[in-house]
Scaffold this active site. Structure first.
Site, PDB file in Angstrom:
ATOM      1  N   HIS B 209     -60.349 -15.949  66.486  1.00 49.80           N
ATOM      2  CA  HIS B 209     -61.364 -15.415  65.576  1.00 49.80           C
ATOM      3  C   HIS B 209     -62.033 -14.195  66.210  1.00 49.80           C
ATOM      4  CE1 HIS B 209     -65.282 -15.531  63.303  1.00 49.80           C
ATOM      5  NE2 HIS B 209     -64.413 -15.701  62.325  1.00 49.80           N
ATOM      6  N   SER B 412     -51.690 -28.437  59.862  1.00 49.32           N
ATOM      7  CA  SER B 412     -52.615 -27.566  59.159  1.00 49.32           C
ATOM      8  C   SER B 412     -52.583 -27.765  57.652  1.00 49.32           C
ATOM      9  CB  SER B 412     -52.233 -26.121  59.505  1.00 49.32           C
ATOM     10  OG  SER B 412     -52.807 -25.216  58.623  1.00 49.32           O
TER      11      SER B 412
END
Lengths: 491, 491
Positions: B209, B412
């Site tokens: 991120h 995921s």
């Protein structure tokens, strides 16, 4: 289907590039027992966990020594796993409703007796309750829409424009955003200053908010503390000495528009004059104004040195939950567009269209602010500032009349006085204390009636604290000046 | 009384120590005209202000180039000063009610069509609406009560204990707090790492991120970017090479428990193994786990490398508004008590009983989290994780069935696929895009029905985008691997 495969693989799961979505992957296969065991001390020593388990469902009140960096479970409402038949019996819902009802009662009681923090607790946002159903997030830049549609940028920009007008900067010359609190504004202002002057020295008075010194440490900046006058304002003669000792490096200055403890307003004009006289041209300093509380009151006070971008300042921050009032903390940060361009020219720094400190940002806060600004307007705030200053003077006068040391700075609604001896009294009125002094911040929700109640109680209690001849109230001349001290020596 | 003294002093107001509360000070004397003039361009050039004034009261929609560090007023609900007779006419209230009603409708519409961000928009907090009347603030440390009584620490500590149990650390061995968002957790984790190893190098995969790289810049840390596999996971062979090149300095590592774009989970065990094999003993590295979304899903997924403090990790952060769902962004940060002691030993750094990044902290967020954790429990989250994974597989299978490139990492619920050509379609479904790829994050509020609607629309639109022989969908093999690419070459 659930629990179809209940065996966990033992070895670390090394996924190679081609193993993604292996055919044997069963998306419904979850771990067999989702409930983690309670972790207990490995050495078998007495575990705090067990102690706390008694408190499940109700706060456990214990009195312990307060040490920083300790995890002190003084009070905890433990989360409990729902029972299988909870939905049927409604037990859990009933339990939670009970907890919330008791909590609400506590909040009402505490809100009623609150005097020490600069929060306006008087607000009514019933019309906005309908928005609580939405996950409103202004992630990233207020002026650049992300693809996430559930945002409130149109309200945020409206609020920012209002503050830009207040601080006299054109719409296309400022950049800013709504922060999570005053600290975030300070962190941003100091960061912008450092990016403009990477080798700049940070100057801040000793009575600056602790977030300024936190920023210096976080950002690995050289920081010089400047002395203060008794009023709490920055001492510009000391500032001059320290500037002259560091003439070779640019200056980044935090100017307090209301210090935390004494509500002292640094003299912005004198700070700029001192910089100029010490040989700092306008391209060699950056001023951040920490306007936490008074940033929004000052524009309405006669004789206050004006905070305006027509002066050589770089940024101003103010809290939203303080004078405006808001259910959760928030703030406003305004800086010059040219400074944000310095940040944004460094693409790696941002790695996104974002010059804020945070990523996701609370989209409800701008709507609360927008709502109050619209309802009250500049004129409404003027009236409230007036009321606060008047009531603060009333409090100070009555304290002095009762023979209690007290100080009130001219531009402030923060009344500093002798710290009450009894900690229970301090907690009851939620006074903020430091050393021998305490303060009351007179906010719009603090009425004369509330002040009278407080004063009557204080005077009565005080007569029981200081009965003996040898047992006298402390001298606080060092904190408030001799002329404001009512101790045996100075009265 | 108001406006009794209407002349402002001309010279800067230099207050000396004894001038506090000069006798001639009239607290009711406020500035004559509280309404600041609209600032206009000094050079007489076309001012954006005027342009925007047209938009007073309704959003101004303009299409402009999006440039970072620009203040683009695409949309603004201007704040207007109330009229003197507003209270009497009720015009303003009616206007604001209208704005809010329209806004609510927009939010409902946007919430309905949202697919791209990892936010669970399915929550019901009606029982907590009663708390919106209070200014709840957990300023400072969660474990040390301040004198401000209107807080929610008992809820916050309950939530923290729940996460401590999930990540297997004892109550008296952890420290943590509820943050404003995932970014704040990352800023805190990296800062703790830097304080533990002041000369440490920060290692993070390219697909980390952006807040990680923001932290490196803010904290003036050396930062080494590590390559990723096609899946988006950290490439540990590249990690090894870079570690060996910097053996003389301690390592601070960001491990992604779900990357932002591909939802890839870095292999924590392999990262630790690589560190050990490269000669880094446990006292020479610090691992921060950025668990933004999956930090709360992973514990319920079979074969997932476990995130636990029984392994040599320093901190874990997770977002609260993502999998749990919350009206405003928030997060949870848990670290080891011993690391906080490193911070707290430095008194000047803290200058308060506070080891958080922020000062004032939203006291509502902990109550939202507490409420959902109590209602759902570990078992409820398990069920939701299962549902999300199942629905994500459904989406991926249907995309591939329709001949559309798509990838879904094993652990995921983020489905990566070919970026839709039409930006309006992207905005309608609020997809997050990067280069040639887009993604849908399947959250608990994303049902099969919603996915079907999305898929049907996509397939239909796509047939109009790619009608010509020479006009084919892009190859995204570089992003998702050949085996997941359905372009002309790879299908």
């Amino acid at each position: 289907m659930a629990g179809a495969v209940e065996i966990e693989t033992a070895s670390p799961n090394v996924i190679s590039e081609v193993e993604i979505l292996a055919v044997d992957f069963d998306p419904t296969a979850v771990v067999a027992e989702p409930l983690p065991p309670v972790v207990t001390a490995a050495d078998g020593g007495p575990s705090e966990s067990e102690e706390e388990e008694e408190g499940v469902g109700k706060p456990v009140k214990k009195s312990r020594e307060i040490v920083l960096g300790r995890n002190v479970h003084t009070s905890c409402l433990a989360v409990t796993e729902p029972e299988a038949n909870d939905e049927f019996t409604g037990d859990k819902d009933a339990y939670m409703a009970g907890v919330l009802a008791r909590y609400r009662k506590t909040l009402m009681e505490r809100t009623k007796h609150h005097l020490g923090y600069p929060y306006n607790l008087d607000f009514e946002y019933g019309a906005l309750a309908q928005l609580q159903h939405f996950s409103i997030n202004n992630l990233g830049d207020p002026f650049i829409e992300s693809n996430y549609g559930v945002h409130s940028r149109q309200f945020e920009v409206g609020v920012l424009d209002w503050f830009a007008r207040l601080w006299e900067i054109e719409k296309n010359e400022y950049w800013g955003y709504i922060t999570n609190c005053g600290t975030e504004g300070n962190l941003h202002g100091i960061l912008v200053g450092r990016e403009v002057f990477p080798d700049g020295i940070l100057y801040a008075s000793r009575e600056s908010h602790y977030s300024i010194f936190k920023a210096a440490r976080m950002y690995r900046m050289e920081c010089v503390k400047v002395d203060t006058l008794v009023s709490g304002e920055i001492d510009c003669s000391d500032f001059r000495v320290k500037l002259l000792a560091n003439k070779d490096k640019p200056a980044i200055i935090n100017v307090n528009i209301g210090t935390t403890v004494k509500g002292a307003v640094d003299d912005l004009d004198l700070v700029i004059q001192t910089l100029e006289e010490s040989g700092f041209s306008h391209d060699r300093f950056y001023i951040h104004c920490d306007g936490a509380l008074f940033g929004l009151m000052m524009p309405f006070v006669k004789r206050a040195p004006k905070v305006t971008f027509k002066k050589p300042i770089g940024s101003v921050s103010v809290s939203g939950h303080k004078f405006v009032g808001c259910p959760m903390p928030c703030g406003v940060q305004i800086t010059r567009m040219e400074h944000i361009n310095v940040l944004s020219s460094n693409v790696e720094y941002l790695a996104s269209r974002d010059a804020t400190i945070m990523g996701s940002r609370n989209g409800h806060a701008p709507i609360f602010l927008w709502y109050t600004l619209n309802r009250k307007g500049y004129k409404g705030f003027q009236k409230e500032v007036q009321k606060c200053l008047r009531n603060a003077h009333y409090l100070k006068d009555r304290l002095r009349g009762a023979g209690i040391s007290a100080m009130l700075n001219e531009l402030s609604s923060t009344v500093v006085f002798e710290r009450p001896r009894d900690e229970e009294f301090v907690r009851r009125w939620q006074l903020a204390c430091e050393g021998n002094i305490a303060h009351v911040v007179v906010m719009p929700n603090v009425t004369i009636e509330k002040l009278d109640l407080f004063l009557d109680e204080l005077v009565e209690k005080r007569s029981t604290w200081y009965q003996e001849e040898h047992d006298q109230p402390p001298c606080i001349a060092a904190d408030v000046g001799k002329e404001n001290c009512a101790c045996a020596l100075h009265k």
